[in-house]
Every structure is written in C-alpha cells, then in structure tokens.
Design a protein around this motif. Sequence first.
Motif, PDB file in Angstrom:
ATOM      1  N   GLY A  65     -12.357   3.609  22.418  1.00  0.00           N
ATOM      2  CA  GLY A  65     -12.942   2.791  21.361  1.00  0.00           C
ATOM      3  C   GLY A  65     -13.467   3.628  20.204  1.00  0.00           C
ATOM      4  N   PRO A  69     -10.157   4.729  16.335  1.00  0.00           N
ATOM      5  CA  PRO A  69     -10.352   4.629  14.882  1.00  0.00           C
ATOM      6  C   PRO A  69     -10.337   5.987  14.196  1.00  0.00           C
ATOM      7  CG  PRO A  69     -12.109   3.479  16.061  1.00  0.00           C
ATOM      8  CD  PRO A  69     -11.242   4.118  17.081  1.00  0.00           C
ATOM      9  N   THR A  72      -6.599   7.169  14.023  1.00  0.00           N
ATOM     10  CA  THR A  72      -5.789   6.424  13.050  1.00  0.00           C
ATOM     11  C   THR A  72      -6.256   6.711  11.628  1.00  0.00           C
ATOM     12  OG1 THR A  72      -7.177   4.528  13.532  1.00  0.00           O
ATOM     13  CG2 THR A  72      -4.979   4.498  14.453  1.00  0.00           C
ATOM     14  N   THR A  76      -3.870   8.016   8.640  1.00  0.00           N
ATOM     15  CA  THR A  76      -3.686   7.263   7.396  1.00  0.00           C
ATOM     16  C   THR A  76      -4.337   7.977   6.220  1.00  0.00           C
ATOM     17  OG1 THR A  76      -5.626   5.961   7.960  1.00  0.00           O
ATOM     18  CG2 THR A  76      -3.483   4.973   8.421  1.00  0.00           C
ATOM     19  N   GLU A  94       1.762  -0.289  13.747  1.00  0.00           N
ATOM     20  CA  GLU A  94       1.658  -0.360  12.289  1.00  0.00           C
ATOM     21  C   GLU A  94       1.798   1.011  11.650  1.00  0.00           C
ATOM     22  OE1 GLU A  94      -0.651  -2.839   9.819  1.00  0.00           O
ATOM     23  OE2 GLU A  94      -1.552  -3.816  11.547  1.00  0.00           O
ATOM     24  N   SER A 374      -1.415  -8.224  19.464  1.00  0.00           N
ATOM     25  CA  SER A 374      -2.030  -7.306  18.506  1.00  0.00           C
ATOM     26  C   SER A 374      -3.462  -6.966  18.923  1.00  0.00           C
ATOM     27  CB  SER A 374      -2.050  -7.955  17.128  1.00  0.00           C
ATOM     28  OG  SER A 374      -2.954  -9.032  17.134  1.00  0.00           O
ATOM     29  N   PRO A 375      -3.978  -5.826  18.431  1.00  0.00           N
ATOM     30  CA  PRO A 375      -5.367  -5.468  18.729  1.00  0.00           C
ATOM     31  C   PRO A 375      -6.335  -6.567  18.295  1.00  0.00           C
ATOM     32  CG  PRO A 375      -4.290  -3.710  17.502  1.00  0.00           C
ATOM     33  CD  PRO A 375      -3.319  -4.831  17.572  1.00  0.00           C
ATOM     34  N   ASP A 376      -5.953  -7.279  17.246  1.00  0.00           N
ATOM     35  CA  ASP A 376      -6.800  -8.363  16.760  1.00  0.00           C
ATOM     36  C   ASP A 376      -6.940  -9.448  17.818  1.00  0.00           C
ATOM     37  OD1 ASP A 376      -8.258  -9.734  14.734  1.00  0.00           O
ATOM     38  OD2 ASP A 376      -6.521 -11.034  14.451  1.00  0.00           O
ATOM     39  N   THR A 377      -5.819  -9.823  18.442  1.00  0.00           N
ATOM     40  CA  THR A 377      -5.865 -10.840  19.487  1.00  0.00           C
ATOM     41  C   THR A 377      -6.628 -10.337  20.702  1.00  0.00           C
ATOM     42  OG1 THR A 377      -3.749 -11.681  18.714  1.00  0.00           O
ATOM     43  CG2 THR A 377      -4.436 -12.323  20.922  1.00  0.00           C
ATOM     44  N   GLY A 379      -8.999  -8.292  20.636  1.00  0.00           N
ATOM     45  CA  GLY A 379     -10.405  -8.345  20.241  1.00  0.00           C
ATOM     46  C   GLY A 379     -10.989  -9.742  20.374  1.00  0.00           C
TER      47      GLY A 379
ATOM     48  N   ARG B  47      -3.757  -5.868   7.834  1.00  0.00           N
ATOM     49  CA  ARG B  47      -4.144  -5.531   9.206  1.00  0.00           C
ATOM     50  C   ARG B  47      -4.647  -4.097   9.235  1.00  0.00           C
ATOM     51  NH1 ARG B  47      -2.686  -8.763  13.419  1.00  0.00           N
ATOM     52  NH2 ARG B  47      -3.187 -10.885  12.865  1.00  0.00           N
ATOM     53  N   LEU B  48      -3.888  -3.172   9.829  1.00  0.00           N
ATOM     54  CA  LEU B  48      -4.348  -1.786   9.867  1.00  0.00           C
ATOM     55  C   LEU B  48      -4.339  -1.176   8.474  1.00  0.00           C
ATOM     56  CD1 LEU B  48      -5.121   0.785  11.406  1.00  0.00           C
ATOM     57  CD2 LEU B  48      -2.704   1.209  11.762  1.00  0.00           C
ATOM     58  N   LEU B  49      -3.310  -1.520   7.689  1.00  0.00           N
ATOM     59  CA  LEU B  49      -3.190  -0.985   6.338  1.00  0.00           C
ATOM     60  C   LEU B  49      -3.283  -2.148   5.348  1.00  0.00           C
ATOM     61  CD1 LEU B  49      -0.158   1.255   7.223  1.00  0.00           C
ATOM     62  CD2 LEU B  49      -2.466   2.046   6.809  1.00  0.00           C
ATOM     63  N   ARG B  62     -11.444 -18.518   9.021  1.00  0.00           N
ATOM     64  CA  ARG B  62     -11.490 -17.971  10.376  1.00  0.00           C
ATOM     65  C   ARG B  62     -12.860 -17.364  10.652  1.00  0.00           C
ATOM     66  NH1 ARG B  62      -8.093 -12.921  12.940  1.00  0.00           N
ATOM     67  NH2 ARG B  62      -9.774 -12.396  14.344  1.00  0.00           N
ATOM     68  N   MET B 258     -14.071  -5.227  13.436  1.00  0.00           N
ATOM     69  CA  MET B 258     -12.896  -5.909  12.893  1.00  0.00           C
ATOM     70  C   MET B 258     -11.957  -4.907  12.220  1.00  0.00           C
ATOM     71  SD  MET B 258     -12.179  -8.923  13.304  1.00  0.00           S
ATOM     72  CE  MET B 258     -12.934  -9.876  14.581  1.00  0.00           C
ATOM     73  N   PHE B 260     -11.767  -1.506  12.426  1.00  0.00           N
ATOM     74  CA  PHE B 260     -11.245  -0.319  13.089  1.00  0.00           C
ATOM     75  C   PHE B 260     -10.862  -0.542  14.544  1.00  0.00           C
ATOM     76  CE2 PHE B 260     -14.006   1.175   9.651  1.00  0.00           C
ATOM     77  CZ  PHE B 260     -13.007   1.764   8.884  1.00  0.00           C
ATOM     78  N   VAL B 261     -11.474  -1.489  15.221  1.00  0.00           N
ATOM     79  CA  VAL B 261     -11.096  -1.716  16.616  1.00  0.00           C
ATOM     80  C   VAL B 261     -10.018  -2.792  16.695  1.00  0.00           C
ATOM     81  CG1 VAL B 261     -11.898  -2.303  18.909  1.00  0.00           C
ATOM     82  CG2 VAL B 261     -13.375  -0.988  17.379  1.00  0.00           C
ATOM     83  N   SER B 262     -10.272  -3.928  16.048  1.00  0.00           N
ATOM     84  CA  SER B 262      -9.263  -4.984  16.048  1.00  0.00           C
ATOM     85  C   SER B 262      -8.169  -4.713  15.031  1.00  0.00           C
ATOM     86  CB  SER B 262      -9.894  -6.338  15.741  1.00  0.00           C
ATOM     87  OG  SER B 262     -10.746  -6.719  16.780  1.00  0.00           O
ATOM     88  N   GLN B 263      -8.366  -3.721  14.188  1.00  0.00           N
ATOM     89  CA  GLN B 263      -7.409  -3.366  13.149  1.00  0.00           C
ATOM     90  C   GLN B 263      -7.033  -4.561  12.305  1.00  0.00           C
ATOM     91  OE1 GLN B 263      -4.214  -1.158  14.877  1.00  0.00           O
ATOM     92  NE2 GLN B 263      -5.552   0.555  15.314  1.00  0.00           N
ATOM     93  N   ASN B 264      -8.048  -5.294  11.891  1.00  0.00           N
ATOM     94  CA  ASN B 264      -7.824  -6.437  11.026  1.00  0.00           C
ATOM     95  C   ASN B 264      -8.685  -6.242   9.786  1.00  0.00           C
ATOM     96  OD1 ASN B 264      -7.516  -8.910   9.841  1.00  0.00           O
ATOM     97  ND2 ASN B 264      -7.596 -10.029  11.773  1.00  0.00           N
TER      98      ASN B 264
END
Lengths: 411, 297
Positions: A65, A69, A72, A76, A94, A374-377, A379, B47-49, B62, B258, B260-264
Amino acid sequence: MKTFKAAALSALMATTAGQPMVAADLEVTHWWTSGAEAAAIRVIADAFKESGNGWTDGAIAGAGGVARPLITSRITGGDPMGATQFTHSSAMRELIEAGFMRDVTEIAEAQGWKAQIFPQSLLDSCTFEGKLYCVPSNIHSQQWLWLNNAVFEDNGLAVPQNWDEFVAAAPTLREKGIIPLAQGQQAWQIQLMFNVLMVSIGGPELFDKVYGELDADYAAGADVAKVFKAAAEARDLMDGSNVQAWNEAALLVTDGRAGGQIMGDWVQGEFMQAGLKAGEDFSCLPGLGVHEYITAAGDAFYFPKVDDPEIIAAQDELASVIVAPKTQVAFTAAKGALPVRRDVELSDPTPCMEKGMEILKDGRIVESINTMVSPDTVGRVTDLVVEFFADPDFTPEQAQEEFAEIIATAD
Amino acid sequence: MSQSGKPTALFKNLSAKIAAIPMVLTALMVFVGCSVWTIIYSFTNSRLLPSAEWVGLDQYERLWGTRRWLISIENLAIYGILMLILALVIGFLLAALIDQKIRFEDGFRTIFLYPYALSFIVTGLVWQWLLNPEFGIQNAVRNLGFETFSFDPLYNPDTVLYGVLIAGLWHTSGLVMCLMLAGLRGIDEDVWKATKIDGIPAWKTYIVVVIPMMRPVFITTLVLVTSGIIKLYDLVIAQTGGGPGLASEVPAKFVFDMMFVSQNLAQGFAASTMMLVAVIFVIIPWAYLEFGGKKHG
C-alpha cells in the motif's frame, strides 16, 4: 600509449567475454522487508551479482500500500528504477498502456519460458497485447485457513476439517475465552478474507461470475447471499481480535489465544518461527476445506523503459536470473512461497506447501481479484467490507445489495 | 490630482515590488494554476494518468453517493469544531495561568510548546501506543490495582475520533498558548491597573476587556488551527489507519487513497475540489469582514 590503452581494453574485453555488455548497477525497488522476505531478495541479489552486475537495493518499508504509489509515481515522474518488484495486478496495466514499461518477450522466447513457467496464468497476467511485460518470481496463494491444533484438542474438540466444522467449534472456544478467528484489522486483510470466503464458500464459478463477468444480478442473488452469510459468521467469530497487522493476528493463534486465522500462505513462516510444526501442531485448510481452489498470483518483476544500453543489458540479466531453476529453489524456500516452474524440486517442503503444489498441478486455480478488476473497484469493495466487518449492525442483506451495485458499475 | 497620483503609486516602492514578483508568479502558477488544473481534470475520467475524456459531473455524483466520503466529512466537522474550541480554550487558559508571573515560566513554556516541534506522525505513533489497551494507559492503571479500568478509545468506533482529538490537542495547544501569551503581554499594564481601581474581578477583565483587545491574535490562531484541521491526515494514518472500519476516515485520506491506491485520479480531484470549495466558503466571508469592512469603516 595508444597501443597500451588498446591492449588494456582488449584484455578487459576478454575477461568479460560471454557477457553481452559491460556490467551496470541496477536499482531494484521492492517492499520485501520482513525477515523471511529480506532473506529471499538477498538470494536474487546474490545470484544477480554473480553475473558481474551491481545491485542497488531499493527496499521500501511498509507493505504494498505504501510502496505501490511510490513506485508508480517514480515511473510516471520520469525517474524510473532499473527494475521493480510488483504484485500481478491491473494497477500496472495503465503504465504498460502508456508505454512506460519494457516488454521482455524476446528473452522469454529465447529461454523458452512458455514451456517452463507454470501455471500458464502467471504469464497471462503479465501479457498485454501479445507481449510479455513482467517476470513472475514466485506464487503466493491466499485461500488458507490456519488452525492451532492444540487449541482445539485441549478443549476436547476435533481439529476442524472445513469451515462449517470451524464455525460449529467456535462457541466452545468462546466459552473458554478464546477468540475463534484472529484477523488483523487493516483494510487489505479484511478485503483478502472476504474474497477468500467468496472463492472458498462460493466456489470458483461463482467467483468468476461475480468478478470476471461482473454479473450484477447474480451478485445480488441467492448464491452470493451464502457468501455474505458466511462473512457475517466470520464477523462474529473475529469479535475481540483487536490487532492491526497480520503477524500480530498470527501471534494470537500461535499463543493459543485464538483458534485460527484466514490468511495467505506467507503466514506459515510465522507459525514455524513460533516453533510449531506443520501438520502436527498446526493445520492448514486450503479453500477453507470447502472448495480447494487457490489463486496462483504472486509477485513479479517489472522493467521500466530506459535508454541506457548497459541498464537494458542488466535488466535482461536479472530477468533470466529470476526464473533460473537454481534461484527459484533457494528463493522460494527462503520466502516460503511456491516456485513458478514445473521442473524444480522443493527442498524439504512442508505438508502445507505440498498441498498447495498438488492443487496447482491439478489446475484448481482461480484468478486474483487484482487482475480481474481495476484498483478502483477493489478499493470500493474494500471500503464496503471494511465497514461491514467493523459494524455488527450492518446486515449481510444490505451489504450484498451495495456489493451488487458496485459490481454493476465495476470495470 | 488623481491622474498624476496613479503612476507614482505604481512605481512607489519599486524595488519591493520587483522583489515580490517571483513569489507572485509562484503563487499564481503553483497554487492557482494547479488548483485550476485539478478542478478541470475532476470533470474527466482520469485513472492512473490524466486523461482528457470529459464526463461532466459524474465524478461528483459518485463522490456524494460514496458513504466513505460522507463519513469523512462528518468526522472532519466533529473533529474540527471540537478542536477549534478546545485548542483555543486550553491554549488561552494555559497562557493566562503562565501570565500570573509564576516561577520557571520559561520552563513551562518550553514544556507546553515542545509537542509542536514533533511531526504529526510521531505524535500519532506515541498516542497510538499510549492509547493501546495492551501496553498503554489502560495497562498502566490496571497494574496499579484497578483491574476493571478500561480506556481504549481507538478500538471503539464511537470514541475513536476523541482518541485522535486528544493527540491533536496535545500537539497544538502549546502553540496556541504561545500565541496567546504574546497577545496577553501586548496588553498595556495600565488596562489592568484601571480595572483594578474600578474593582472589576480578574476573570471579568479577561472576558470583557482583554479578549476583545486580543482580536488579531485570535484571528491568527484561528487561521493556523483551522488549516491544521483541514490538513488532518498523518495523525489518522499513524493512530488508526482510518479504522476501526471507516470510523476515523478524513477527507484528506480519502483524496490520497483515491488518487494513489485506487488509482482513480479524477475521483480524488473531485474530492479535493470539494475540500477547496469548503475552505473558500469559510475564508471569503471572513476575509470580507476582516479586510473589506475596514476599508469602509
């Protein structure tokens, strides 16, 4: 003078003959910092250094965790490391899509990984548009229930062989002041436990329908309701295990203050360090003894795109070192994980590791949630189940309803 | 008159104005520019980018349908109000007590100010240990013989915020005290003498005379404490990690998780934009009263 230089140079070339390029220092980031993990990465580092390259250790304290970040954002942000450990996940996808990562298809083809690496899904989750972007290093599976045999035997109970027997034994443990199920409170562990219940209680087809096909109607249906019922049971069983980290929860079990723990196979090291013997002092139930399916995901190494040819050569070298049979044996033994190759013999495997190998060989494998959605889901599911497990008034029906909503909009 | 006056006003203190240009540019580009960029991208599906695909208000819909965000806001409101009131009250009381010409004033001041020198992470860790039932305060009191003593605020969803609040107060009160003390020292001795002659009791003098005179100090303190409240993140990370459950989640942690972890990214941007809007809603009326009022009056 000039001739001397040329002579020296050719002498140098001669000593390094057989290596494609001049050696380089490769910075490798990873989050393997606990005792067994650090020993394991040292195996790879030593094998890599034998090739004449330098290893710059980029250990990042704190689990994935924290590290993910950081890794990545370095890639990036235009400051890529030479190579990095990462878990198989769509978190990387991604970065690959955006062209930050290097593909290692050539090395894989030259060394015939397709035939050696097992199970096939390991390579599949590294593959994007027909090209291979990572090197699997080891397999970890999550779907295990670990039990301290003495806790059950001392209280006149048979050691449970499956989840239902475990639930049935729980009231007796409660009476004696023992917490039936020890779980760390960190969000990722709660998510892990919930999805273990999903695979083990629900079965692999259910798991695939929910996360693979993202069938929201099915997720709201009767089959998945069973999973939420089991989750509510687990919530009662773990009442009182006020610990944060997974190894603290394991300590409750090895001390005899708790009966069992749902956790990945990496927890086995903690049991063995406490002086317990697999099969005799502690039992492991893959798939909670119900559906014996495990995730064959694990760790892998990724290589960011760089321009320096020396670094590229060092990356190639590291890639082949990781999958070499010799490294695999020593590395997985140190880490307590399963190797990614079919053709290596484990030295001194525990009964639990043998069980795991057998399941892998039978192909009783499910995909990991991290590669399916996805990581979002992930989460959003995590937020939901963390709240569910913390609040006894949160009904399983309501949780399932909200879960189905997440699945309906998942990607 | 006004025509000849304008150019001179522009060129007055020219060197000072030139010196301020780099900071002005930084402020414009970094603060304003990045804020605008963030707001714009909160309307995309990055999302990530960052991506430029426009999705309108979807991210906000949302966001306001996410229970974790609502819990975070509620938590911050409770923490913020209590923190503001208690930090000011405790800080002022400490300052008033120290102002009684006591002995070892320097020593006390150092002791009270010291926590502020520690980072929130260290503060959070220390208080996580102190409030841990296994080896913290609860255990110490039990070892004294009070077997049934129970004090574990961090492990109960209903009290966890107060556990965080204790640590926050411990950290901030010393600074508030120092500011207040400086304010108190700025009050003319004659004011005290005059109220003494009039026979006004000391507590009444503080409330009716001294505190209104210390208005600028209170405003400075208010701004400092408020900005600390909105930034609340590290303390929660070190003490509870947002738990138990979601009981101590805060907006800043939501934004980080949101992004960095969920990459959103876009969802995180939407959340941080909402935080910015909230701050603006507080600051604009205040700035209007503070600066706008003076010009006319």
